[in-house]
Every structure is written in C-alpha cells, then in structure tokens.
Write a protein that holds these residues in place. Structure first.
Motif, short mmCIF file in Angstrom:
data_model
loop_
_atom_site.label_atom_id
_atom_site.label_comp_id
_atom_site.label_asym_id
_atom_site.label_seq_id
_atom_site.Cartn_x
_atom_site.Cartn_y
_atom_site.Cartn_z
N UNK A 21 0.34 -1.51 0.09
CA UNK A 21 0.10 -0.07 0.08
C UNK A 21 0.73 1.02 -0.20
N UNK A 22 1.84 1.28 0.50
CA UNK A 22 2.95 2.47 0.80
C UNK A 22 3.24 2.62 -0.61
N UNK A 23 4.40 1.26 -1.19
CA UNK A 23 4.59 1.35 -2.61
C UNK A 23 3.93 1.86 -3.84
N UNK A 24 1.66 1.72 -3.40
CA UNK A 24 1.12 2.15 -4.90
C UNK A 24 0.78 3.62 -4.10
N UNK A 25 0.16 3.88 -2.76
CA UNK A 25 -0.64 5.29 -2.44
C UNK A 25 0.42 5.98 -1.61
N UNK A 26 1.49 5.58 -1.34
CA UNK A 26 2.16 6.36 -0.24
C UNK A 26 3.44 7.48 -0.83
N UNK A 27 4.17 7.98 -0.35
CA UNK A 27 5.45 9.67 -1.03
C UNK A 27 6.43 8.53 0.03
N UNK A 28 6.70 7.66 0.38
CA UNK A 28 7.93 7.61 1.05
C UNK A 28 7.53 5.56 -0.08
N UNK A 29 9.46 5.86 -0.23
CA UNK A 29 9.98 4.55 -1.15
C UNK A 29 10.82 3.79 -0.51
N UNK A 30 10.07 2.76 -0.61
CA UNK A 30 10.16 1.80 0.78
C UNK A 30 11.98 0.70 0.28
N UNK A 31 12.22 1.22 -1.06
CA UNK A 31 13.13 -0.10 -1.34
C UNK A 31 14.61 1.74 -0.78
N UNK A 32 14.49 3.01 -1.75
CA UNK A 32 15.92 3.51 -1.06
C UNK A 32 15.49 4.16 0.38
N UNK A 33 14.31 3.89 1.34
CA UNK A 33 14.31 4.72 2.21
C UNK A 33 14.05 6.43 2.49
#
Length: 141
Positions: A53-65
């Motif tokens: 959900x964060x990857x789809x809808x958020x402004x936070x890049x989980x891969x690059x933190x």
C-alpha cells in the motif's frame, strides 16, 4: 464461561476499502509507526500488505528508504475529494442537528423564564441598559 474460538479468515486486497488503505498509509507516513505495529493495530494479516500500500499510494520509497513526492493520479485525487465531500456532508448534518437542538433549548429556556416571570411576578430579563452615572467628571483642557 464459554470460550469463543477465533477462526482464521484469510483476507484479500478487496476486503480493505480504499479509504482504509489510504488512512493506514497516511498514519505510517505521519507518525513513523512501524509496519508491524500498524499490522497489529488494524488486524492486517499479510506481512507485506501495508508495504505494498505504501509503495502504491504513499510518498515513501520503501526500497530507498526516502520520500519521493509522486504526483497523485487523477483517479486518486478524485477519490480523495469524494471522501472529503462525504466527510464534510456528515459533519454538516451533525452540526445542523446540534444547531436545531440548541435552538430548541433556547426556546425552552425562554418559555421557562416567561412562566417564572408570570408566576412569581418578577422581572428576570433585563429590559434596558443601566443609565450612565451623571456625576462623571469632565476633563478640562
């Protein structure tokens, strides 16, 4: 005392509403709460559900933190505006009910004051402002 057993019910992405997903993502981004804590708080079963959900809808890049300020799609903006409209309509309806109740209370108290004034033959309401004192000293230049 009977024990109630919790049955495991597998959930799918369709079980969660879009507004729920967006609120969880927003809570993650604003409070910096851990994914595990969010998962426990809302009873979300999958380990990577919130991450997706964060990857789809958020402004936070989980891969690059890091935060990436992605432009929202027109559909997402439209959906968010529709949700805000629904929220404001519910708030407006609640406030109108509260106002109606306050008006009824004010009318009731006016009637009670009228009855008390007639019953006890006293003036409860002020009819006019008090007169200004005549002995006011004027400053001479």
């Amino acid at each position: 005392m009977e024990k109630t057993e919790r049955k495991y019910v597998k959930r799918t992405q369709k079980d969660y509403s879009m507004s729920f997903k967006l609120s969880v993502v927003q809570e993650y981004e604003t409070t910096k709460i851990s994914l595990e804590a969010l998962k426990r708080k809302y009873g979300i079963q999958g380990d990577s559900t919130i991450r997706r959900w964060i990857e789809k809808y958020g402004n936070f890049d989980m891969r690059n933190k890091s935060y990436n300020h992605m432009e929202k799609s027109k559909d997402q903006e439209l959906f968010e505006l529709q949700q805000k409209i629904k929220l404001l309509e519910r708030k407006n309806a609640r406030l109108e009910k509260e106002l109606e109740l306050k008006d009824m209370k004010a009318e009731f108290f006016d009637m009670m004051i009228d009855i008390a004034e007639k019953e006890y033959n006293i003036d409860i309401r002020k009819n006019s402002f008090p007169e200004q004192s005549v002995n006011i000293k004027k400053k001479n230049p």
